[in-house]
Design an enzyme around this catalytic site. Structure first.
Site, PDB file in Angstrom:
ATOM      1  N   SER A 116      -0.739  -6.304   4.546  1.00 19.68           N
ATOM      2  CA  SER A 116      -0.074  -6.756   5.765  1.00 19.68           C
ATOM      3  C   SER A 116      -0.106  -5.688   6.847  1.00 19.68           C
ATOM      4  CB  SER A 116       1.392  -7.066   5.477  1.00 19.68           C
ATOM      5  OG  SER A 116       1.498  -8.004   4.470  1.00 19.68           O
ATOM      6  N   HIS A 138      -6.627 -10.847   6.060  1.00 21.47           N
ATOM      7  CA  HIS A 138      -5.173 -11.009   6.017  1.00 21.47           C
ATOM      8  C   HIS A 138      -4.806 -12.475   6.188  1.00 21.47           C
ATOM      9  CE1 HIS A 138      -1.028 -10.121   7.951  1.00 21.47           C
ATOM     10  NE2 HIS A 138      -0.918 -10.245   6.645  1.00 21.47           N
ATOM     11  N   GLU A 150      -6.676 -12.880   9.657  1.00 23.36           N
ATOM     12  CA  GLU A 150      -7.091 -11.748  10.486  1.00 23.36           C
ATOM     13  C   GLU A 150      -8.166 -10.986   9.706  1.00 23.36           C
ATOM     14  OE1 GLU A 150      -3.033 -10.617  12.977  1.00 23.36           O
ATOM     15  OE2 GLU A 150      -3.247  -9.831  10.966  1.00 23.36           O
ATOM     16  N   ASN A 188       1.671  -9.272  12.656  1.00 21.41           N
ATOM     17  CA  ASN A 188       2.837  -8.565  12.106  1.00 21.41           C
ATOM     18  C   ASN A 188       3.404  -7.515  13.049  1.00 21.41           C
ATOM     19  OD1 ASN A 188       3.054 -10.082   9.846  1.00 21.41           O
ATOM     20  ND2 ASN A 188       1.810  -8.733   8.567  1.00 21.41           N
TER      21      ASN A 188
HETATM   22  N1  LIG Z   1       4.427 -12.208   1.314  1.00 20.52           N
HETATM   23  C1  LIG Z   1       3.791 -12.494   2.416  1.00 20.52           C
HETATM   24  O1  LIG Z   1       4.211 -13.341   3.221  1.00 20.52           O
HETATM   25  C2  LIG Z   1       2.498 -11.802   2.734  1.00 20.52           C
HETATM   26  C3  LIG Z   1       1.704 -12.303   3.784  1.00 20.52           C
HETATM   27  C4  LIG Z   1       0.474 -11.705   4.046  1.00 20.52           C
HETATM   28  C5  LIG Z   1       0.066 -10.609   3.299  1.00 20.52           C
HETATM   29  N2  LIG Z   1       0.861 -10.136   2.258  1.00 20.52           N
HETATM   30  C6  LIG Z   1       0.353  -9.013   1.472  1.00 20.52           C
HETATM   31  O2  LIG Z   1      -0.157  -9.527   0.243  1.00 20.52           O
HETATM   32  C7  LIG Z   1       0.025  -8.548  -0.794  1.00 20.52           C
HETATM   33  C8  LIG Z   1       0.805  -9.177  -1.930  1.00 20.52           C
HETATM   34  O3  LIG Z   1       2.052  -9.623  -1.447  1.00 20.52           O
HETATM   35  P1  LIG Z   1       2.902 -10.722  -2.232  1.00 20.52           P
HETATM   36  O4  LIG Z   1       3.938 -11.200  -1.293  1.00 20.52           O
HETATM   37  O5  LIG Z   1       1.983 -11.686  -2.899  1.00 20.52           O
HETATM   38  O6  LIG Z   1       3.589  -9.810  -3.347  1.00 20.52           O
HETATM   39  P2  LIG Z   1       4.204 -10.261  -4.756  1.00 20.52           P
HETATM   40  O7  LIG Z   1       5.187  -9.217  -5.131  1.00 20.52           O
HETATM   41  O8  LIG Z   1       4.643 -11.690  -4.721  1.00 20.52           O
HETATM   42  O9  LIG Z   1       2.937 -10.203  -5.750  1.00 20.52           O
HETATM   43  C9  LIG Z   1       2.241  -9.023  -6.031  1.00 20.52           C
HETATM   44  C10 LIG Z   1       1.583  -9.191  -7.389  1.00 20.52           C
HETATM   45  O10 LIG Z   1       0.702  -8.093  -7.609  1.00 20.52           O
HETATM   46  C11 LIG Z   1       0.771  -7.772  -8.981  1.00 20.52           C
HETATM   47  N3  LIG Z   1       0.220  -6.444  -9.200  1.00 20.52           N
HETATM   48  C12 LIG Z   1       0.769  -5.241  -8.958  1.00 20.52           C
HETATM   49  N4  LIG Z   1      -0.109  -4.257  -9.301  1.00 20.52           N
HETATM   50  C13 LIG Z   1      -1.233  -4.874  -9.740  1.00 20.52           C
HETATM   51  C14 LIG Z   1      -2.490  -4.419 -10.214  1.00 20.52           C
HETATM   52  N5  LIG Z   1      -2.758  -3.123 -10.297  1.00 20.52           N
HETATM   53  N6  LIG Z   1      -3.416  -5.339 -10.585  1.00 20.52           N
HETATM   54  C15 LIG Z   1      -3.147  -6.662 -10.493  1.00 20.52           C
HETATM   55  N7  LIG Z   1      -1.973  -7.158 -10.053  1.00 20.52           N
HETATM   56  C16 LIG Z   1      -1.030  -6.268  -9.669  1.00 20.52           C
HETATM   57  C17 LIG Z   1       2.250  -7.902  -9.314  1.00 20.52           C
HETATM   58  O11 LIG Z   1       2.469  -7.988 -10.716  1.00 20.52           O
HETATM   59  C18 LIG Z   1       2.613  -9.181  -8.548  1.00 20.52           C
HETATM   60  O12 LIG Z   1       2.423 -10.340  -9.363  1.00 20.52           O
HETATM   61  C19 LIG Z   1       0.703  -7.341  -0.144  1.00 20.52           C
HETATM   62  O13 LIG Z   1      -0.260  -6.428   0.260  1.00 20.52           O
HETATM   63  C20 LIG Z   1       1.402  -7.978   1.066  1.00 20.52           C
HETATM   64  O14 LIG Z   1       1.633  -7.060   2.087  1.00 20.52           O
HETATM   65  C21 LIG Z   1       2.046 -10.727   1.960  1.00 20.52           C
END
Ligand SMILES: NC(=O)c1ccc[n+]([C@@H]2O[C@H](COP(=O)([O-])OP(=O)(O)OC[C@H]3O[C@@H](n4cnc5c(N)ncnc54)[C@H](O)[C@@H]3O)[C@@H](O)[C@H]2O)c1
Length: 291
Positions: A116, A138, A150, A188
């Protein structure tokens, strides 16, 4: 194309779904089987919902689910053409994964991050032999519905990698926009500080979370209020983005509000934990509307 999605959480499961829908074979990898199972359940529920609405046949659902593999072993990314990194918003974890995948994957594999707001250039630099094949893609939440991606270039990203990723995102039915690296990219940098401000208004006792959201929906034409959106994104993710904006720019206008930190410390992360500014019927549950 063989796609491997790392992370089966909030975003990873839905991004996997988007690739499946476009006809790709996808391996979704997380660190524990219960996490990949949870991700697969989210995807299955989405498909079952579409079947119940007559928007997908049961055969198509089975066909799509048959194209999905799950794993907890990084080595299962060995035959991937495109890696989508969707793990926690922590540079140390992302670098550790990328360095390993650089050894596991063939030379042609493109690596994309869903970060993000972390530096795409810093991630690309940790895999110097393929930094030209590193890019940000993104997606927005919920990824199976939101149209925007993005496509963010690191300083090292080649034109070829950019074009491949851009075209791939368009082929998924998304609307890609070209972005150069900058903290928070476009959306963001505007959206998260607005949520931070909304939290400040609640903390100052000026209006309730529900009224802040109604005000912004009716007064600013927003479809979803800033605090509902903040609950959807997850306050740990919001905090990580605010911290990145603050650290990268040094500008105090990006200071995370103390209430955001408190919410994270309390584990009130929003929809994914069942409690945020609003209450939900368990993790990832429906909002409980108070009468
Ligand atoms: N939540 C949102 O709205 C949003 C929107 C756009 C981008 N993002 C980005 O997406 C990414 C994930 O966010 P999220 O909200 O899905 O988080 P989340 O906490 O829901 O999920 C993250 C997952 O990654 C797993 N994980 C951690 N280390 C790992 C590894 N080494 N190998 C494989 N899996 C691993 C965790 O067990 C978890 O299931 C982040 O970089 C976040 O900034 C999030």
């Amino acid at each position: 194309m063989k796609v491997c999605v790392f992370g089966a959480g909030n975003m990873g499961a839905r991004i996997t779904e988007v690739f499946l829908n476009a006809g790709h074979d996808v391996t979704m990898i997380d660190i524990k089987p219960e996490f990949t199972e949870r991700g697969k359940t989210v995807i299955t529920h989405d498909y079952e919902f579409l079947v119940s609405k007559g928007k997908m046949t049961a055969e198509r659902k089975d066909e799509l689910l048959a194209s999905l593999k799950t794993s907890v072993d990084r080595k299962d990314a060995a035959d991937a053409d495109f890696i989508m990194e969707v793990i926690l918003e922590r540079m140390d974890l992302k670098k550790d994964l990328l360095e390993d995948l650089d050894k596991i994957c063939p030379a042609h594999t493109i690596f994309a991050s869903n970060t993000s707001g972390l530096s795409i250039t810093e991630m690309a630099a940790c895999i110097p032999h393929r930094s030209d094949k590193f890019i940000g893609c993104h997606f927005f939440n919920p990824a199976q519905i939101m149209k925007l991606v993005e496509v963010t270039r690191a300083i090292q990203t080649s034109d070829e990698t950019f074009q491949t990723a851009f075209d791939l995102m368009a082929s998924l039915g998304k609307t890609p926009v070209a972005v150069k690296e900058g903290p928070g990219f476009v959306v963001n940098r505007i959206l998260i500080p607005m949520m931070n401000e909304a939290m400040g208004i609640v903390a100052d006792g000026i209006a309730s979370p529900a009224d802040v959201d109604i005000a912004m929906q009716l007064g600013a034409g927003m479809k979803s209020g800033p605090l509902h959106t903040a609950d959807l994104v997850g306050h740990d993710v919001n905090l990580a983005i605010m911290e990145t904006l603050y650290r990268e720019t040094g500008d105090p206008k990006y200071r995370p509000h103390p209430l955001m930190r408190q919410m994270v410390r309390a584990g009130w992360l929003g929809v994914k934990t069942g409690k945020g500014f609003f209450d939900y019927d368990g993790p990832f549950g429906k909002e409980i509307v108070k009468k």
